[in-house]
Design a protein around this motif. Structure first.
Motif, PDB file in Angstrom:
ATOM      1  N   VAL A   1      49.783  50.645  39.395  1.00 48.01           N
ATOM      2  CA  VAL A   1      49.519  49.320  38.849  1.00 48.01           C
ATOM      3  C   VAL A   1      50.678  48.937  37.952  1.00 48.01           C
ATOM      4  CG1 VAL A   1      48.014  47.953  37.364  1.00 48.01           C
ATOM      5  CG2 VAL A   1      47.025  49.548  39.011  1.00 48.01           C
ATOM      6  N   ARG A   2      51.309  47.821  38.276  1.00 48.61           N
ATOM      7  CA  ARG A   2      52.462  47.349  37.516  1.00 48.61           C
ATOM      8  C   ARG A   2      52.062  46.273  36.524  1.00 48.61           C
ATOM      9  NH1 ARG A   2      56.814  45.331  41.358  1.00 48.61           N
ATOM     10  NH2 ARG A   2      55.241  43.762  41.706  1.00 48.61           N
ATOM     11  N   THR A   3      51.121  45.422  36.907  1.00 46.56           N
ATOM     12  CA  THR A   3      50.752  44.269  36.089  1.00 46.56           C
ATOM     13  C   THR A   3      49.242  44.134  36.022  1.00 46.56           C
ATOM     14  OG1 THR A   3      52.748  43.112  36.823  1.00 46.56           O
ATOM     15  CG2 THR A   3      51.025  41.763  35.840  1.00 46.56           C
ATOM     16  N   LEU A   4      48.749  43.823  34.826  1.00 46.74           N
ATOM     17  CA  LEU A   4      47.357  43.451  34.656  1.00 46.74           C
ATOM     18  C   LEU A   4      47.324  41.944  34.492  1.00 46.74           C
ATOM     19  CD1 LEU A   4      44.321  43.838  34.029  1.00 46.74           C
ATOM     20  CD2 LEU A   4      44.993  44.135  31.633  1.00 46.74           C
ATOM     21  N   VAL A   5      46.498  41.281  35.276  1.00 48.08           N
ATOM     22  CA  VAL A   5      46.293  39.846  35.126  1.00 48.08           C
ATOM     23  C   VAL A   5      44.854  39.666  34.652  1.00 48.08           C
ATOM     24  CG1 VAL A   5      46.323  37.574  36.205  1.00 48.08           C
ATOM     25  CG2 VAL A   5      47.896  39.349  37.019  1.00 48.08           C
ATOM     26  N   THR A   6      44.709  39.199  33.411  1.00 51.57           N
ATOM     27  CA  THR A   6      43.390  38.919  32.860  1.00 51.57           C
ATOM     28  C   THR A   6      43.133  37.427  33.015  1.00 51.57           C
ATOM     29  OG1 THR A   6      43.566  40.712  31.243  1.00 51.57           O
ATOM     30  CG2 THR A   6      41.944  38.983  30.800  1.00 51.57           C
TER      31      THR A   6
ATOM     32  N   ALA B   1      52.008  45.932  31.685  1.00 50.57           N
ATOM     33  CA  ALA B   1      52.552  44.579  31.605  1.00 50.57           C
ATOM     34  C   ALA B   1      51.368  43.649  31.826  1.00 50.57           C
ATOM     35  CB  ALA B   1      53.616  44.359  32.669  1.00 50.57           C
ATOM     36  N   VAL B   2      51.209  42.635  30.978  1.00 44.71           N
ATOM     37  CA  VAL B   2      49.997  41.819  31.016  1.00 44.71           C
ATOM     38  C   VAL B   2      50.322  40.339  31.103  1.00 44.71           C
ATOM     39  CG1 VAL B   2      47.981  41.107  29.669  1.00 44.71           C
ATOM     40  CG2 VAL B   2      48.629  43.514  29.755  1.00 44.71           C
ATOM     41  N   ARG B   3      49.570  39.669  31.962  1.00 40.17           N
ATOM     42  CA  ARG B   3      49.526  38.198  32.007  1.00 40.17           C
ATOM     43  C   ARG B   3      48.095  37.791  31.735  1.00 40.17           C
ATOM     44  NH1 ARG B   3      52.614  35.313  36.928  1.00 40.17           N
ATOM     45  NH2 ARG B   3      52.463  33.577  35.479  1.00 40.17           N
ATOM     46  N   VAL B   4      47.930  36.761  30.917  1.00 42.40           N
ATOM     47  CA  VAL B   4      46.602  36.218  30.625  1.00 42.40           C
ATOM     48  C   VAL B   4      46.588  34.792  31.137  1.00 42.40           C
ATOM     49  CG1 VAL B   4      44.951  35.611  28.817  1.00 42.40           C
ATOM     50  CG2 VAL B   4      46.364  37.681  28.578  1.00 42.40           C
ATOM     51  N   LEU B   5      45.615  34.491  31.990  1.00 40.01           N
ATOM     52  CA  LEU B   5      45.453  33.155  32.533  1.00 40.01           C
ATOM     53  C   LEU B   5      44.168  32.571  31.959  1.00 40.01           C
ATOM     54  CD1 LEU B   5      46.382  30.921  34.505  1.00 40.01           C
ATOM     55  CD2 LEU B   5      45.008  32.072  36.270  1.00 40.01           C
ATOM     56  N   LEU B   6      44.303  31.447  31.254  1.00 38.79           N
ATOM     57  CA  LEU B   6      43.175  30.786  30.597  1.00 38.79           C
ATOM     58  C   LEU B   6      42.847  29.502  31.346  1.00 38.79           C
ATOM     59  CD1 LEU B   6      44.726  31.179  27.074  1.00 38.79           C
ATOM     60  CD2 LEU B   6      42.823  32.533  27.962  1.00 38.79           C
ATOM     61  N   CYS B   7      41.634  29.420  31.874  1.00 41.43           N
ATOM     62  CA  CYS B   7      41.240  28.246  32.648  1.00 41.43           C
ATOM     63  C   CYS B   7      39.920  27.702  32.131  1.00 41.43           C
ATOM     64  CB  CYS B   7      41.089  28.608  34.123  1.00 41.43           C
ATOM     65  SG  CYS B   7      42.608  29.165  34.891  1.00 41.43           S
ATOM     66  N   GLY B   8      39.707  26.413  32.384  1.00 41.99           N
ATOM     67  CA  GLY B   8      38.453  25.778  31.992  1.00 41.99           C
ATOM     68  C   GLY B   8      38.208  25.932  30.508  1.00 41.99           C
TER      69      GLY B   8
ATOM     70  N   ASP C   1      51.441  37.099  41.548  1.00 44.17           N
ATOM     71  CA  ASP C   1      50.971  38.226  40.740  1.00 44.17           C
ATOM     72  C   ASP C   1      49.533  38.607  41.060  1.00 44.17           C
ATOM     73  OD1 ASP C   1      53.370  38.650  39.506  1.00 44.17           O
ATOM     74  OD2 ASP C   1      52.766  37.862  37.559  1.00 44.17           O
ATOM     75  N   LEU C   2      48.693  37.633  41.338  1.00 43.45           N
ATOM     76  CA  LEU C   2      47.308  37.934  41.689  1.00 43.45           C
ATOM     77  C   LEU C   2      47.211  38.702  43.003  1.00 43.45           C
ATOM     78  CD1 LEU C   2      45.651  34.563  40.664  1.00 43.45           C
ATOM     79  CD2 LEU C   2      45.231  36.780  39.578  1.00 43.45           C
ATOM     80  N   LEU C   3      48.102  38.409  43.928  1.00 43.66           N
ATOM     81  CA  LEU C   3      48.072  39.053  45.242  1.00 43.66           C
ATOM     82  C   LEU C   3      48.887  40.337  45.323  1.00 43.66           C
ATOM     83  CD1 LEU C   3      48.398  35.889  47.492  1.00 43.66           C
ATOM     84  CD2 LEU C   3      46.388  37.374  47.262  1.00 43.66           C
ATOM     85  N   ASP C   4      49.723  40.586  44.345  1.00 41.93           N
ATOM     86  CA  ASP C   4      50.598  41.759  44.362  1.00 41.93           C
ATOM     87  C   ASP C   4      49.770  43.040  44.405  1.00 41.93           C
ATOM     88  OD1 ASP C   4      52.315  43.957  43.530  1.00 41.93           O
ATOM     89  OD2 ASP C   4      53.744  42.425  42.885  1.00 41.93           O
ATOM     90  N   ARG C   5      50.117  43.942  45.303  1.00 39.67           N
ATOM     91  CA  ARG C   5      49.393  45.210  45.440  1.00 39.67           C
ATOM     92  C   ARG C   5      49.463  46.056  44.172  1.00 39.67           C
ATOM     93  NH1 ARG C   5      49.057  48.060  50.692  1.00 39.67           N
ATOM     94  NH2 ARG C   5      48.598  46.424  52.172  1.00 39.67           N
ATOM     95  N   GLN C   6      50.469  45.805  43.353  1.00 39.89           N
ATOM     96  CA  GLN C   6      50.630  46.574  42.121  1.00 39.89           C
ATOM     97  C   GLN C   6      50.039  45.850  40.908  1.00 39.89           C
ATOM     98  OE1 GLN C   6      54.857  47.340  42.442  1.00 39.89           O
ATOM     99  NE2 GLN C   6      54.413  49.446  43.043  1.00 39.89           N
ATOM    100  N   SER C   7      49.219  44.828  41.171  1.00 40.82           N
ATOM    101  CA  SER C   7      48.522  44.124  40.101  1.00 40.82           C
ATOM    102  C   SER C   7      47.056  44.488  40.113  1.00 40.82           C
ATOM    103  CB  SER C   7      48.629  42.598  40.282  1.00 40.82           C
ATOM    104  OG  SER C   7      49.922  42.136  40.048  1.00 40.82           O
ATOM    105  N   ARG C   8      46.486  44.500  38.947  1.00 41.27           N
ATOM    106  CA  ARG C   8      45.042  44.641  38.820  1.00 41.27           C
ATOM    107  C   ARG C   8      44.567  43.356  38.152  1.00 41.27           C
ATOM    108  NH1 ARG C   8      43.358  50.086  37.250  1.00 41.27           N
ATOM    109  NH2 ARG C   8      43.850  50.327  39.433  1.00 41.27           N
ATOM    110  N   VAL C   9      43.456  42.809  38.622  1.00 46.43           N
ATOM    111  CA  VAL C   9      42.929  41.547  38.096  1.00 46.43           C
ATOM    112  C   VAL C   9      41.593  41.815  37.416  1.00 46.43           C
ATOM    113  CG1 VAL C   9      42.178  39.209  38.661  1.00 46.43           C
ATOM    114  CG2 VAL C   9      44.076  40.242  39.925  1.00 46.43           C
ATOM    115  N   TRP C  10      41.513  41.388  36.152  1.00 46.52           N
ATOM    116  CA  TRP C  10      40.249  41.411  35.427  1.00 46.52           C
ATOM    117  C   TRP C  10      39.837  39.974  35.207  1.00 46.52           C
ATOM    118  CZ3 TRP C  10      41.639  45.201  30.862  1.00 46.52           C
ATOM    119  CH2 TRP C  10      41.737  46.505  31.345  1.00 46.52           C
ATOM    120  N   SER C  11      38.589  39.664  35.466  1.00 46.74           N
ATOM    121  CA  SER C  11      38.134  38.291  35.321  1.00 46.74           C
ATOM    122  C   SER C  11      36.903  38.244  34.412  1.00 46.74           C
ATOM    123  CB  SER C  11      37.797  37.723  36.700  1.00 46.74           C
ATOM    124  OG  SER C  11      37.394  36.394  36.600  1.00 46.74           O
ATOM    125  N   PHE C  12      36.978  37.375  33.430  1.00 42.03           N
ATOM    126  CA  PHE C  12      35.881  37.208  32.473  1.00 42.03           C
ATOM    127  C   PHE C  12      35.517  35.744  32.380  1.00 42.03           C
ATOM    128  CE2 PHE C  12      38.356  40.874  31.268  1.00 42.03           C
ATOM    129  CZ  PHE C  12      37.407  41.854  31.041  1.00 42.03           C
TER     130      PHE C  12
END
Length: 146
Positions: free
Chosen positions: A26-31, A57-64, A135-146
């Motif tokens: 896992v290279r990137t975490l996308v929260t 390595a972390v990216r945070v995506l804030l929606c809504g 980044d969401l589709l990258d095999r080395q990314s993990r996606v956490w969704s809250f």
């Protein structure tokens, strides 16, 4: 032992041996935060902070509604301390940014509020859909969704 049992045992052993390697890959975490509840937002960011402390390595995506925590003039829920640590979602976001997380609101968030990037706190940008999808589709990314 039958050939089928031998094959099954070998497959299970291979899967178990590969599991730790997969976690290391896992290279990137996308929260992705979308929930309007401040406790849910805070918990997602607390876990994200833990990942940062472990070197992710972390990216945070804030929606809504969760995008509100990135506003320079946020609603009270974004800055209200939550038990038990007394931290607010916006304070946790700022801490994550301070530790190197890349934080962005969804591309449609600001236009939906009739606002521009100046409405955001320092360190928060606007996500580019193509880069975020990569980044969401990258095999080395993990996606956490809250």
């Amino acid at each position: 032992m039958t050939p089928r049992k031998t094959t099954l045992i070998a497959a299970v052993a291979l899967a178990l041996a590969a599991a730790p390697a997969a976690a290391r890959d896992v290279r990137t975490l996308v929260t992705v935060l979308t929930d309007p509840n401040p406790q849910t937002q805070l918990m997602g960011l607390v876990l994200t902070l833990q990942a940062l402390e472990r070197g992710a390595a972390v990216r945070v995506l804030l929606c809504g509604p969760a995008g509100d925590i990135a506003l320079a003039d946020p609603p009270a829920a974004a800055t209200e301390p939550q038990p038990p640590a007394g931290m607010s979602p916006q304070a946790a976001l700022a801490a994550a940014i301070g530790k190197g997380a890349r934080a962005e609101v969804c591309a449609i968030y600001l236009p939906g509020r009739a606002a521009g990037p100046e409405a955001l706190i320092e360190g928060v940008g606007v996500a580019q859909p193509d880069a975020m999808a990569r980044d969401l589709l990258d095999r080395q990314s993990r996606v956490w969704s809250f």
